[in-house]
Scaffold this motif. Structure first.
Motif, PDB file in Angstrom:
ATOM      1  N   TYR A   1       0.824  -1.216   0.000  1.00  0.00           N
ATOM      2  CA  TYR A   1       0.000   0.000   0.000  1.00  0.00           C
ATOM      3  C   TYR A   1       0.856   1.262   0.000  1.00  0.00           C
ATOM      4  N   ASN A   2       2.124   1.143   0.429  1.00  0.00           N
ATOM      5  CA  ASN A   2       3.027   2.294   0.482  1.00  0.00           C
ATOM      6  C   ASN A   2       3.961   2.225  -0.720  1.00  0.00           C
ATOM      7  N   TYR A   3       3.696   3.036  -1.740  1.00  0.00           N
ATOM      8  CA  TYR A   3       4.483   2.963  -2.976  1.00  0.00           C
ATOM      9  C   TYR A   3       5.913   3.456  -2.797  1.00  0.00           C
ATOM     10  N   HIS A   4       6.216   4.049  -1.656  1.00  0.00           N
ATOM     11  CA  HIS A   4       7.603   4.450  -1.399  1.00  0.00           C
ATOM     12  C   HIS A   4       8.476   3.238  -1.065  1.00  0.00           C
TER      13      HIS A   4
ATOM     14  N   THR B   1      -4.816  -3.142  -2.620  1.00  0.00           N
ATOM     15  CA  THR B   1      -5.035  -2.988  -1.177  1.00  0.00           C
ATOM     16  C   THR B   1      -6.130  -1.945  -0.939  1.00  0.00           C
ATOM     17  N   THR B   2      -6.703  -1.990   0.260  1.00  0.00           N
ATOM     18  CA  THR B   2      -7.662  -0.953   0.673  1.00  0.00           C
ATOM     19  C   THR B   2      -7.204  -0.359   1.994  1.00  0.00           C
ATOM     20  N   ARG B   3      -7.616   0.893   2.224  1.00  0.00           N
ATOM     21  CA  ARG B   3      -7.288   1.582   3.475  1.00  0.00           C
ATOM     22  C   ARG B   3      -8.574   1.980   4.189  1.00  0.00           C
TER      23      ARG B   3
ATOM     24  N   LYS C   1      -5.258   3.935   7.182  1.00  0.00           N
ATOM     25  CA  LYS C   1      -4.393   2.813   7.539  1.00  0.00           C
ATOM     26  C   LYS C   1      -4.707   1.638   6.627  1.00  0.00           C
ATOM     27  N   ALA C   2      -3.673   0.858   6.336  1.00  0.00           N
ATOM     28  CA  ALA C   2      -3.875  -0.326   5.503  1.00  0.00           C
ATOM     29  C   ALA C   2      -4.852  -1.268   6.193  1.00  0.00           C
ATOM     30  N   HIS C   3      -5.818  -1.765   5.422  1.00  0.00           N
ATOM     31  CA  HIS C   3      -6.843  -2.626   6.015  1.00  0.00           C
ATOM     32  C   HIS C   3      -6.851  -4.026   5.410  1.00  0.00           C
ATOM     33  N   THR C   4      -6.875  -4.135   4.090  1.00  0.00           N
ATOM     34  CA  THR C   4      -6.958  -5.450   3.445  1.00  0.00           C
ATOM     35  C   THR C   4      -6.064  -5.517   2.208  1.00  0.00           C
ATOM     36  N   TYR C   5      -5.694  -6.749   1.878  1.00  0.00           N
ATOM     37  CA  TYR C   5      -5.062  -7.057   0.594  1.00  0.00           C
ATOM     38  C   TYR C   5      -6.054  -7.913  -0.202  1.00  0.00           C
TER      39      TYR C   5
END
Length: 952
Positions: free
Chosen positions: A60-63, A94-96, A100-104
């Motif tokens: 979820y974090n493209y960095h 992914t969903t937030r 915050k990251a919640h699911t893949y």
């Protein structure tokens, strides 16, 4: 409830506890019978937990660069930690929530569709073995030889018999046959008279022919290139309907070398040196990036290539760089430098990801030496240098790979699958099983009686097929004779339109094979108007102009006929022996590549053993049967059935037999929805229900006659009926008798007199996991559980261990259990898992010290129920030990200097009680940190310890 586990590359994934995960399995859906390379797929969500974030590297974090969602990963589904399905997993996104990251979101694919991912967009000419080995000198002598005797090719330790031939198919000119003396049918710009007449100027021009390559050679080359293993169920040398197929090497209109040079591949790649990791280098190609770096940060660094070419002559040449079989860069009309003797203009060429090969195009016999340097951006020095060479011979070398039709590897295989109605799935050994659909279903004789497991409260019965007809056809129909056939008969050549005898609603379903389908012509001798034993193919359109068309498959048939041949210097010679092209395997009634039964071009009678008749008929006839139904029911299948049920098996409900069309299982509720097709024992057999006519409805018993011959009407031709006549009306009832639920119990029954035979399980040793200084890992395997009568089961298994070997002298399980000096680790099964073979059984013994030795045995008990006999299996004494302690000094830091070779070092770290290993490059300096036992450091190459700091 079934507990589902998902492992991605051997790492278990956290699942939502309330996630309703379902899996749909279908091999060939009656609603979409064209699909190939498929098994099942399912999309579901998993939580963004710590474990999952680690697996998916915080996608979820493209960095954060790490997880490449463009590529599928190997995965496996388990039911209650028992292996269920292998496949591939793809991260969809992914969903937030609350930032915050919640699911893949994941999709699980069955192994049946892995080929699409592996083969990608590669063309046939990217297959390396076809480039390396399927080549020959293009000369008059060789062409005439291969017109009657194929060229055997040995490649990768395998000999391909008659791999290359020259069939009687022309790319431009029409062929006629006139044996009359001084025939008026001579050679023209559009025609060849191939009858031999000494002193004439007519005959077959060899330049009109192109070679053909055996399809089996292509399939095997694909296997080797992509490191695949196809089963030999269909792809084998004894299956002549497949093995005798050839692909015509035709990828442009006109002759072989018109408007194009002959490309010589560059090979003999030899490594000079390498620093770091840049590419995977092979004998005539390289992959960028390395396989083990795909998706990692180093692989994404830009790579640049320099190339120097040293030709042996000063003549101009062309240099081509291919990526995945297609031209990546091309350098035309280049020549060596007059001063340096080399061409050095290719500098800092940026490489994309892919497989790279090189080619030289030249009309001048010469040799070429190459020096290739590739470097990668990054920290330190990552580069590689290698050399290569190529040789352009005096005689023109024809390379099959240069003439292959323009078709993707996956499309070529898919077309074969559609032709022969093949199905594919990958077994647990990694072998891709390829079978005809009929063979797939017939190979399984397993019938599962699910009567007592079905949910009888609800079911649906639908029509099987939503189509009114099925069309089977080839895409390529623009060749002259096939096009002419369509105009004459308003029907495509070889195309089948299968429909029921009665008209009904629905649409047409069409399966199209992306191959050309020629109609051939048997030649008549114009002199006498009699047929010869020759047949030919013409790659021309309806305007009689050269036509490219789609890739062409055909069967060659050798005919011992004499024709006239005109060689490249214009000389006319007599030639005996010709491979004629054919849609049938033989000139008599035999299997053929038509879908419809057509008049055979040579035999002039219908050949009925069509592709439909041999490979589609049973399946299509079944789904067109008016009494076939698609029944959808729900069932709660036991674990043993869910684990072992295959799509080839049959389902029995009461006295009815069904084939599985689709299964959808909810692993939260253990509820499966089954789509079933009612079938007969014999494939393709129509379902016939005998009408049940109750006695009371039989008219002969209910007939009251009023007939008489005495009283007549006023005309003698009309009178009352003389007998019972019910005007052809038969009153019947086709209601089926509802059977009793007589499903048998699954528990073994003890015979009245003889006790049930109880057999022990089979125990097999496995490779033991490494121990540490304080822990011993022991493991064993059960390859076959025992039996109580005919019921397979195991009720207990486990380990006995002790620090004294003599404590384990007994081979009786109960005696060892009673020994207080022996530790017993029992594992008891339940009715839920006692009938399945367990995975490798492992146990960890902790709290030990360095150098401790543990003696142990493994055992298995088929039965512990006193109603039946006992039958145990127990192994001999095994021993495992912890890692030895450190004899020499231990230090927090140990510095080393490696020598002039790459090295693999192993050492013991007392801080964690484990042995570790490390790969280091040549001339490198490095240090170990922890509590390192100096005398435990070992290497595959010499090294020097430079310092030891901080004793521990």
């Amino acid at each position: 409830m079934l507990n589902l586990q998902l492992f991605i590359e051997d790492q278990e994934v956290d699942l939502f506890k309330d996630e309703s995960v379902t899996l749909t399995q279908a091999l060939q859906d009656v609603k979409d019978i064209e699909k190939v390379f498929t098994d099942y797929s399912r999309t579901f969500s998993v939580p963004a937990s710590k474990i999952n974030n680690k697996i998916f590297k915080h996608f979820y974090n493209y960095h954060i660069i790490g997880f490449d969602a463009r590529k599928k990963k190997s995965a496996e589904l388990f039911l209650n930690y028992k292996p269920f399905k292998k496949g591939r997993i793809k991260l969809e996104g992914t969903t937030r929530k609350d930032n915050k990251a919640h699911t893949y979101k994941l999709t699980f694919f069955g192994n049946g569709i892995n080929l699409k991912d592996l083969l990608g967009e590669d063309k046939l000419n990217a297959v390396s073995l076809l480039k390396e080995s399927f080549n020959f000198t293009y000369s008059d002598a060789n062409i005439k030889t291969y017109m009657k005797t194929g060229l055997d090719v040995t490649a990768a330790g395998e000999t391909f018999i008659d791999a290359i031939i020259f069939p009687l198919i022309t790319h431009t000119k029409r062929l006629v046959y006139d044996s009359a003396s001084s025939s008026s049918y001579g050679n023209t710009a559009t025609q060849n008279n191939i009858a031999y007449e000494a002193g004439s100027t007519h005959g077959l021009q060899l330049s009109q022919l192109k070679p053909a390559l055996r399809v089996h050679s292509i399939v095997r080359a694909i296997e080797l290139h992509y490191n695949l293993q196809f089963s030999t169920d269909f792809f084998n040398t004894t299956n002549l309907s497949y093995h005798n197929l050839y692909l015509w090497l035709h990828n442009k209109t006109g002759g072989l070398f018109e408007d194009q040079g002959n490309i010589t591949p560059v090979g003999n790649f030899v490594l000079g040196y390498v620093h770091g990791s840049t590419i995977d280098l092979f004998s005539n190609n390289f992959d960028s990036p390395q396989a083990d770096q795909i998706g990692t940060v180093p692989a994404r660094k830009e790579k640049r290539m320099d190339i120097s070419i040293v030709p042996s002559v000063a003549d101009e040449f062309n240099f081509i760089i291919y990526k995945n079989g297609e031209i990546f860069e091309r350098y035309d009309n280049i020549a060596r430098d007059a001063n340096t003797g080399e061409y050095t203009q290719i500098r800092q060429l940026v490489l994309e990801d892919g497989n790279y090969t090189f080619g030289i195009e030249s009309d001048t016999p010469s040799t070429y030496e190459f020096r290739i340097f590739i470097e990668r951006d990054g920290f330190g020095r990552d580069d590689v240098f290698f050399t290569a060479s190529a040789q352009v011979l005096t005689d023109t070398q024809l390379r099959a790979s240069n003439q292959l039709p323009d078709i993707k590897v996956i499309d070529f295989l898919t077309a074969l699958f559609k032709m022969f109605n093949l199905t594919s799935f990958q077994n647990d050994d990694g072998i891709i099983q390829i079978k005809t659909l009929d063979t797939f279903y017939s190979d399984s004789t397993k019938i599962w009686d699910t009567t007592k497991f079905i949910d009888k409260t609800d079911s649906t019965v639908d029509s099987v097929l939503p189509y009114k007809q099925v069309n089977l056809r080839y895409e390529g129909q623009d060749n002259f004779f096939a096009k002419n056939h369509k105009e004459l008969f308003n029907q495509e050549w070889g195309t089948l339109q299968y429909k029921a005898s009665d008209k009904f609603e629905g649409t047409a379903y069409t399966i199209t094979v992306p191959f050309e389908h020629f109609k051939y012509e048997r030649l008549k001798n114009i002199n006498g108007n009699t047929f010869t034993n020759l047949q030919w193919g013409w790659s021309a359109d309806i305007k009689q102009e050269p036509n490219l068309g789609k890739p062409l498959l055909f069967y060659p048939i050798l005919q011992n006929e004499t024709i006239g041949v005109i060689e490249s210097d214009g000389d006319l010679v007599s030639h005996t022996g010709v491979y004629i092209p054919s849609n049938s395997l033989d000139i008599t009634d035999s299997v053929n590549t038509n879908f419809n039964s057509e008049i055979n071009e040579f035999g002039l009678v219908p050949f009925k053993k069509t592709l439909f008749d041999q490979y589609y008929k049973n399946y299509v006839k079944e789904i067109f049967d008016p009494q076939r139904r698609l029944t959808t029911i729900s069932a709660y299948l036991p674990l043993a059935m869910s684990m072992n049920l295959t799509l080839a098996d049959k389902i029995q409900i009461f006295e009815n037999l069904y084939r599985i069309n689709k299964i959808t299982t909810n692993f939260e509720t253990n509820k499966s929805t089954l789509e079933l097709i009612n079938i007969k024992e014999k494939a393709g057999e129509a379902i016939a229900i005998e009408p049940i006519v109750p006695v009371k409805f039989k008219p002969i018993l209910e007939c009251i006659t009023v007939d008489t011959t005495v009283i007549k009407s006023d005309i003698t031709t009309m009178r009352a009926d003389l007998g019972c006549n019910y005007e052809g009306l038969i009153i019947t009832s086709t209601s089926e008798v509802i059977p009793d639920d007589t499903a048998l119990s699954n528990q073994p029954k003890q015979p009245t007199f003889d006790p049930l035979v109880v057999t022990p399980p089979t125990l097999v040793t496995v490779t033991q996991e490494d121990s540490t200084a304080t822990v011993v890992n022991i493991s064993y395997s059960i390859t076959d559980i025992g039996s109580v009568g005919t019921t397979k089961q195991i009720e207990e298994y486990g380990f006995f261990y002790s620090t004294t070997q003599s404590h384990l002298d007994s081979n009786d399980v109960d005696t060892l259990k009673a020994n207080n000096n022996v530790t017993n680790v029992p594992i008891l099964t339940t009715n839920f898992n006692k009938h399945t073979i367990p995975q490798t059984i492992k146990h960890q013994i902790t709290g030990l010290t360095a150098g401790d030795v543990i003696y142990w045995k493994f055992y298995g008990r088929t039965n512990i129920n006193t109603n039946f006999s006992f039958s145990d299996a127990i192994t001999d004494v095994q021993n495992s030990s912890t890692l030895a302690g450190c004899v020499g000094g231990k230090f927090g830091i140990v510095g080393l200097q490696n020598g002039n070779q790459p090295n693999t070092l192993t050492y013991f770290d007392s801080a964690v009680g484990a042995e570790r290993s490390l790969s280091v490059p040549q001339f490198s300096q490095f240090a170990f940190y922890g509590c390192i036992c100096v005398d435990s450091i070992k290497g595959t190459q010499p090294f020097t310890i430079t310092e030891t700091i901080n004793p521990c």
